[in-house]
Design a protein around this motif. Structure first.
Motif, PDB file in Angstrom:
ATOM      1  N   GLN A   1       0.711  -0.937   0.053  1.00 45.96           N
ATOM      2  CA  GLN A   1       0.426  -0.005   0.113  1.00 45.96           C
ATOM      3  C   GLN A   1       1.186   1.380   0.022  1.00 45.96           C
ATOM      4  N   ALA A   2       2.026   1.279   0.345  1.00 47.30           N
ATOM      5  CA  ALA A   2       3.306   1.942  -0.345  1.00 47.30           C
ATOM      6  C   ALA A   2       2.994   2.929  -0.830  1.00 47.30           C
ATOM      7  N   PRO A   3       2.845   4.303  -0.898  1.00 45.38           N
ATOM      8  CA  PRO A   3       2.551   4.466  -2.682  1.00 45.38           C
ATOM      9  C   PRO A   3       4.051   4.088  -3.760  1.00 45.38           C
ATOM     10  N   ALA A   4       4.744   3.947  -3.192  1.00 46.41           N
ATOM     11  CA  ALA A   4       6.006   3.916  -3.827  1.00 46.41           C
ATOM     12  C   ALA A   4       7.088   2.321  -3.637  1.00 46.41           C
ATOM     13  N   CYS A   5       6.543   1.099  -4.475  1.00 46.98           N
ATOM     14  CA  CYS A   5       7.303   0.431  -3.455  1.00 46.98           C
ATOM     15  C   CYS A   5       7.698  -0.131  -5.009  1.00 46.98           C
ATOM     16  N   HIS A   6       9.804  -1.071  -4.763  1.00 48.02           N
ATOM     17  CA  HIS A   6       9.431  -1.585  -4.898  1.00 48.02           C
ATOM     18  C   HIS A   6       9.473  -2.838  -5.916  1.00 48.02           C
ATOM     19  N   GLU A   7       9.646  -2.894  -7.194  1.00 47.32           N
ATOM     20  CA  GLU A   7       9.118  -4.022  -7.889  1.00 47.32           C
ATOM     21  C   GLU A   7      10.146  -5.332  -7.910  1.00 47.32           C
ATOM     22  N   ASN A   8      10.682  -5.598  -6.481  1.00 49.52           N
ATOM     23  CA  ASN A   8      10.730  -6.593  -6.688  1.00 49.52           C
ATOM     24  C   ASN A   8       9.679  -7.278  -5.358  1.00 49.52           C
ATOM     25  N   LEU A   9       8.990  -6.194  -4.712  1.00 50.61           N
ATOM     26  CA  LEU A   9       7.804  -5.991  -3.590  1.00 50.61           C
ATOM     27  C   LEU A   9       6.849  -6.708  -4.024  1.00 50.61           C
ATOM     28  N   VAL A  10       6.703  -6.314  -4.855  1.00 49.69           N
ATOM     29  CA  VAL A  10       5.728  -6.384  -6.445  1.00 49.69           C
ATOM     30  C   VAL A  10       5.805  -8.040  -6.851  1.00 49.69           C
ATOM     31  N   LYS A  11       6.793  -8.291  -7.202  1.00 47.01           N
ATOM     32  CA  LYS A  11       7.092  -9.840  -7.532  1.00 47.01           C
ATOM     33  C   LYS A  11       6.658 -10.095  -5.999  1.00 47.01           C
ATOM     34  N   VAL A  12       7.581 -10.344  -4.723  1.00 45.24           N
ATOM     35  CA  VAL A  12       6.582 -10.985  -4.037  1.00 45.24           C
ATOM     36  C   VAL A  12       5.159 -10.825  -3.296  1.00 45.24           C
ATOM     37  N   GLY A  13       5.024  -9.860  -3.836  1.00 46.34           N
ATOM     38  CA  GLY A  13       3.254  -9.225  -3.147  1.00 46.34           C
ATOM     39  C   GLY A  13       3.207 -10.526  -4.162  1.00 46.34           C
ATOM     40  N   GLY A  14       3.028 -10.429  -5.606  1.00 42.83           N
ATOM     41  CA  GLY A  14       2.467 -11.118  -6.522  1.00 42.83           C
ATOM     42  C   GLY A  14       1.880 -12.223  -5.958  1.00 42.83           C
ATOM     43  N   TYR A  15       3.039 -13.325  -6.079  1.00 43.38           N
ATOM     44  CA  TYR A  15       3.226 -14.726  -5.597  1.00 43.38           C
ATOM     45  C   TYR A  15       3.001 -14.872  -4.195  1.00 43.38           C
ATOM     46  N   ILE A  16       3.027 -14.155  -3.437  1.00 44.86           N
ATOM     47  CA  ILE A  16       2.249 -14.417  -2.081  1.00 44.86           C
ATOM     48  C   ILE A  16       0.961 -13.765  -1.728  1.00 44.86           C
ATOM     49  N   LEU A  17       0.225 -13.513  -2.649  1.00 49.16           N
ATOM     50  CA  LEU A  17      -1.181 -13.207  -2.418  1.00 49.16           C
ATOM     51  C   LEU A  17      -1.624 -14.303  -3.060  1.00 49.16           C
ATOM     52  N   GLY A  18      -1.007 -14.279  -4.401  1.00 48.32           N
ATOM     53  CA  GLY A  18      -1.782 -15.127  -5.824  1.00 48.32           C
ATOM     54  C   GLY A  18      -1.623 -16.837  -4.937  1.00 48.32           C
ATOM     55  N   GLU A  19      -0.624 -16.988  -3.770  1.00 50.32           N
ATOM     56  CA  GLU A  19      -1.536 -18.384  -3.235  1.00 50.32           C
ATOM     57  C   GLU A  19      -1.967 -18.021  -2.062  1.00 50.32           C
ATOM     58  N   PHE A  20      -1.971 -17.256  -1.597  1.00 46.85           N
ATOM     59  CA  PHE A  20      -2.617 -16.816  -0.193  1.00 46.85           C
ATOM     60  C   PHE A  20      -3.072 -16.123   0.465  1.00 46.85           C
ATOM     61  N   GLY A  21      -4.084 -15.190  -0.800  1.00 47.13           N
ATOM     62  CA  GLY A  21      -4.895 -14.088  -0.863  1.00 47.13           C
ATOM     63  C   GLY A  21      -5.682 -15.200   0.093  1.00 47.13           C
TER      64      GLY A  21
END
Lengths: 171, 969
Positions: free
Chosen positions: B487-507
């Motif tokens: 939710q941070a306004p600017a977050c690093h792309e690596n965070l998007v990757k981790v976030g995307g992956y984890i939410l996809g699995e455990f959202g």
């Protein structure tokens, strides 16, 4: 030790001694890279740095940088003193050495280094012994000219001269 | 100093050097040099014979020009002539020229060696010295050949002058370094050892260097040097500062020799008790002296003294047997940590790293943690800070991990760019290694990404995902935390990757909260989508399709996104394909299929952290080992250097390829077919086969599979290949896994099953019918890359036969028939889609829920390579990347994969018509079944070819294969 470089603050190489076989191209590349790295460092920084898989030990004397590359298990502090001893030798030989001495008498700088370091290892740490070897050579030259030793002296004549010289040196 | 010493009247040289120095520009300098070169050339070529002086002068000028950085291509002959001059300075310049400008012109080398030989034999010690210096400076192979026999004689002869002995020792050392095999140790070895007792300290110094190097290779032969070295050392350290006269350096007795002796002792384990007692005394004396007030304020004094001290500490660490000395060393170094000399602080940090890995001194090192942390914050020199980081890493254990990781993280915010990546790796490793509470671990890694996202390498975020997936207790927390971080306004792309992956699995674990409802999660991720690079977008698309499965309520939203032009017509082929396939999948597949296809990831097998491997690679051996590996030697470079070429099948056992002989083996006209893969067949075969066993015992390995489903197929010290199989009714599945047993990554590890047309000789018909005696038969004579065709009978199954077919065989046929059934698929997407639809309608495909995909090669692939891959739903979960099989990077939706390269030519062209005819009445259907619903489980970031061809870190590769045949009996 793998090699030793002497360069000026302007980055001009004054002396290079390589103890490992490298091509001219590699030598030039290493020199360029190292000179840049070392010149970029500030005065108060430590004299050692890791570079590729080597350790670089350097010290600045007036306008000249003395820079040695040693291997991982080699001792940094003693290398620093190798540099210092070499500077002492040059200083003693030229009498308060400066960069110009090394530029104009580069061959002497190499000869002194060869007496002190050989194959990258310390050969003789005694200042007296190193300088004695160099002086003998110089005197030999002088004798050859002054005494008018024939252009092609027999080995016996030469060793005779040598003996005279050595007895003089030890006096 | 006599005036003559400054030059021998080479006035011309001095003038030339002045001229060069006065040049205002580079051009002027080059002009002057060219003029001089022309002059010298004409002088050398001239009719008039040059006298020795002129020759010397010109050679010296050439040397100067060369040292300025210009090329010199002449003058060698003149220099060689100077060697035979009787005038010392002429000879000297000649030797100098040769030493600096040696080239392996064979004729010259002969002449040079002749001159050297004469000088060595002369009774003039000065000439002899010059010759020895020249050998030591050049040290070429030719010289080793010519003088390796001569020099030891000079070294040990009774009447050799001391200076010549010194030169000879170092000369021999240099020759030994360049060509060790040319310098065999002989009778002289023991006499060289006795040089340690020589009266002349210069001789001892040179001899110690030589012995140290020789003893590293032949410790036995130089064993006697230990006691001699200890007594020599003992005499030096107890001597008064004036005893050694000129060998005392700034009040330190023979520092160079002391260092060298201590270094020599590090080639050996602790000596036997008598000698050991004396050595311990020496070491204690050195430690004591270090504590004494300095005898001089000069830095040279302290440097020389401490050089000996550090070398002594190295020896103490090397022996690692005297707790008392280790702790004393540690205390001594502790004092240096706050010394005003930067050099000493640097070295103290460095030595302490080694002390931290000894069990005796680890605790003592830990007491300095505050000082080291302070160094991290206050040191002005980056190389010193780097050492501080290394030390913190080395001293970290469970008790102080939280503090150290926190300090490293806070340092990271201001750390120099050059060392950030390494710190990131270290933090990631420590956080994982000492995590008691995995929520702390997750927080730490997310912090890492926040603070230094650019320096977080793939290994780091792969690893956090591996851990989250393997640990149920942290999944909910991880989902919540990444959601918040995103939710941070600017977050690093690596965070998007981790976030995307984890939410996809455990959202789903956080979807209960209205603040993180499925739609909110999706919108949050999708708000980052357009800012991300292609690989990340590809990953997000996979997350979306996972969402379709997790949250049916957002399916229409996601379908809308997939359907938008920016996805369906994306310029990037990978994104476009994913969008099309996912959209199609979400439309045509039933909930059940979706649920199996998009099932949650299975746990990853535990193995060495890929981050650690990366850090090791980055730092080289030694630096990182401290943590636990201690003094473990680094294994041989199994990857065979930077350019491993596993494809070359003629090469003898390349560890990374062809273990099964499945690689492209060039046709050999005679001899047994090298198809070791055929072993699988031969277990059941009566006929003596000419299969070369993979390794001792591998036959046994195969026999094991008669009644077992799982086991090790092959194993050596580099690699383990295992086979795991499962059976259900008429279906079978087989996983092949490749386990990297080394600590090094395999590079370019490409498991390739290659199948060629000789496979026609196998009898799939028999097997398909389920005949009890079904067996694979060797193919046509001369076939080189037969692949195994095996039949496996599952004892547990009710079915009479479980047909196991060779993967490539099956796939080849599938591919071949796919072309016939769905010729259009060659054209890419439309073909795939029509394949999909055809499969949907195919009763066999529908009934069996078979999913597979055949495609003729990847876009980026050369056309003649043929890749086929399958996946099966349901239990078909593998633990590795779909594309390269690596377990290093968890990718979503891992599926059973077969990556099969089918020969050099596309199937269809190389399968004779009759082969199709023979099987024609049955196979198309089988193929229909196998191809089934064509899914595109291509959920991962990088294109296949890139994954396989690029140097992906692929340690512990694992290719899971699955093939299935129908038992139509």
């Amino acid at each position: 030790m793998q090699f030793m470089l002497l360069f000026s603050r302007q980055g001009k190489l004054r002396l290079q001694k390589w103890y490992v076989p490298l091509s001219d191209k590699e030598k030039k590349k290493i020199t360029r890279e190292l000179v840049q790295t070392v010149l970029a460092r500030k005065p108060k920084m430590c004299s050692f740095l890791e570079w590729r898989d080597l350790k670089i030990v350097y010290k600045r004397y007036a306008s000249l940088y003395f820079c040695c590359a040693i291997e991982d298990q080699d001792n940094e502090l003693i290398t620093l003193e190798i540099i210092h001893r070499y500077v002492e030798l040059l200083d003693k030989y030229f009498g308060s050495v400066c960069e110009l001495d090394i530029i104009f008498n580069f061959e002497k700088a190499y000869f002194i280094l060869d007496e002190f370091l050989l194959g990258g290892e310390v050969q003789e740490t005694s200042k007296k012994n190193v300088l004695k070897a160099i002086e003998q050579a110089d005197l030999l030259q002088e004798f050859q000219e002054v005494l008018g030793v024939s252009r092609n002296p027999s080995p016996d004549t030469l060793s005779h001269v040598m003996n005279i010289l050595m007895s003089q040196c030890t006096k | 100093m006599p005036a003559v010493s400054k030059g021998d009247g080479m006035r011309g040289l001095a003038v030339f050097i002045s001229d060069i120095r006065n040049c205002k520009s580079k051009e002027a300098e080059i002009k002057r040099i060219n003029k001089e070169l022309a002059n010298i050339r004409s002088k050398f070529k001239g009719d008039k014979a040059l006298d020795g002086y002129s020759k010397k002068k010109y050679v010296c000028k050439l040397l100067f020009i060369f040292l300025l950085g210009h090329d010199i291509d002449f003058g060698h002959m003149e220099a060689v002539n100077l060697l035979s001059s009787n005038r010392y300075t002429e000879k000297q310049i000649g030797y100098l020229f040769i030493s600096v400008l040696v080239n392996s012109n064979s004729e010259l080398i002969r002449l040079i060696n002749n001159a050297i030989k004469n000088d060595l034999a002369s009774r003039n010690p000065t000439f002899m010295g010059l010759a020895l210096h020249c050998i030591a400076n050049v040290g070429s192979r030719e010289m080793a050949e010519a003088f390796a026999g001569e020099i030891p004689k000079i070294l040990v002869a009774g009447d050799t002058m001391d200076s010549a002995k010194q030169s000879a020792a170092l000369c021999l050392l240099r020759l030994y370094r360049t060509s060790p095999h040319l310098v065999p140790t002989g009778d002289w070895a023991s006499r060289v050892v006795h040089l340690l007792n020589d009266q002349h300290l210069g001789v001892v110094t040179a001899a110690t260097s030589l012995i140290t190097t020789l003893a590293q290779k032949n410790p036995e032969e130089f064993k006697t040097s230990v006691s001699l070295a200890v007594s020599r050392l003992s005499r030096i350290v107890t001597s008064a500062s004036t005893d050694l006269q000129d060998y005392t350096y700034y009040f330190v007795p023979a520092p160079w020799l002391s260092v060298k002796l201590l270094r020599l002792l590090q080639c050996y384990p602790p000596p036997d008790p008598a000698v050991r007692g004396r050595l311990t005394e020496c070491l204690e004396t050195i430690l004591n002296k270090a504590q004494e007030p300095p005898k001089s304020k000069k830095v040279q004094h302290s440097n020389a003294k401490n050089a000996v001290l550090f070398e002594a500490i190295s020896l103490i660490i090397h022996h690692d047997s005297e707790p008392n000395l280790l702790v004393r060393a540690c205390n001594q170094l502790g004092q240096f940590l706050q010394h005003r000399e930067t050099n000493l602080r640097y070295l103290a940090l460095e030595s302490m790293c080694a002390l931290a890995s000894s069990e005796f001194s680890h605790e003592a090192v830990k007491t300095h943690i505050e000082t080291v942390i302070a160094a991290l914050k206050t040191e002005r020199d980056v190389s010193v800070r780097q050492r501080a980081v290394d030390l913190l890493y080395a001293m970290c254990d469970r008790s102080n991990a939280q503090q150290i990781v926190a300090e490293m993280l806070s340092y990271l915010e201001t750390a120099d760019y050059s060392i950030r990546e390494e710190i990131v790796l270290k933090v990631a490793i420590l956080a994982e290694k000492y995590a008691v509470d995995y929520t702390w671990y997750v927080d730490t890694i997310l912090n890492l990404i926040r603070v230094a996202g650019d320096y977080v390498s793939e290994e780091v975020w792969y690893r956090v995902i591996q851990i989250v997936i393997n640990r149920d207790d942290v999944q909910g927390y991880a989902a919540k935390t990444v959601f918040e971080s995103l939710q941070a306004p600017a977050c690093h792309e690596n965070l998007v990757k981790v976030g995307g992956y984890i939410l996809g699995e455990f959202g789903n674990l956080i979807a209960g909260d209205p603040r993180s409802s499925p739609l909110v999660q999706f919108n949050l991720l999708h708000s980052k989508f357009h800012l991300c690079s292609v690989p990340t977008r590809a990953l997000l698309l996979s997350t979306y399709i996972k969402f379709v499965n997790l949250f049916p309520e957002v399916k229409p939203t996601i379908q809308d996104v997939l359907r938008s032009d920016s996805q369906l017509r994306n310029a990037d082929a990978e994104l476009q394909q994913r969008a099309v396939e996912y959209l199609r999948l979400s439309t045509v597949a039933s909930t059940d299929i979706l649920a199996t296809v998009l099932e949650e990831m299975p746990p990853f097998p535990e193995r060495e952290s890929s981050i650690l491997a990366k850090l090791k690679k980055k730092k080289g051996p030694g630096t990182v080992m401290g943590l636990e590996e201690g003094k473990r030697e680094r294994g041989p470079d199994i990857n065979g250097g930077p350019e491993p070429a596993p494809a070359s099948a003629t090469s003898t056992p390349s560890p990374s390829a062809d273990l099964l002989g499945l690689g492209a083996v060039p046709p050999a006209p005679a001899g047994p077919p090298p198809s070791s893969g055929g072993l699988l067949v031969d277990v059941f075969s009566d006929s003596p086969s000419a299969v070369a066993p993979l390794a001792p015992g591998s036959e046994d390995n195969f026999a094991r599979f008669v009644c077992k489903n799982n086991g090790v197929l092959f194993e050596n010290q580099l690699l383990q290949i295992g086979l795991k199989s499962e059976f259900r009714q008429n279906l079978g599945r087989m996983f092949i896994f490749y386990g990297n047993k080394t600590s090094t990554q395999f590079l370019n590890f490409t498991p390739t099953l290659i199948c060629s047309d000789d496979l026609q000789a196998t009898e799939p018909a028999d097997q398909a019918r389920g005949s009890d005696s079904g067996r694979g038969r060797a193919g046509a004579a001369g076939c080189q890359h037969r692949v195994c065709v095996g039949l496996h009978r599952s004892t547990s199954s009710q079915h009479p036969v479980q047909v196991w077919r060779n993967l490539s065989e099956c796939v080849r046929q599938v591919a071949h028939h796919t072309q016939q059934v769905f010729p259009a698929h060659r054209n890419g997407l439309p073909g795939l889609l029509s394949a999909l639809e055809a499969a949907e309608q195919s009763p066999a495909g529908g009934a069996e829920h078979f999913q597979g995909k055949a495609s003729n090669g990847h876009r980026n692939h050369q056309s003649q390579d043929y890749w086929v891959w399958f996946r099966a739903p349901g239990r078909g979960r593998s633990e590795s990347c779909q594309f390269c099989g690596s377990r290093d990077h968890p990718h979503q939706n891992h599926a059973d994969r077969v990556l099969v390269a089918l020969g050099a030519e596309p199937p269809g062209s190389d399968v004779p018509a009759h082969a199709a005819d023979e099987q024609g009445d049955r196979l198309p259907e089988a193929v229909c079944a196998a191809v089934g619903a064509v899914l595109a489980p291509r959920l991962l970031a990088q294109p296949l070819s890139a994954q396989l061809q690029a140097r992906q870190p692929a340690s512990s590769l694992r290719v899971d294969g699955m093939a299935q045949c129908e038992d139509r009996g």
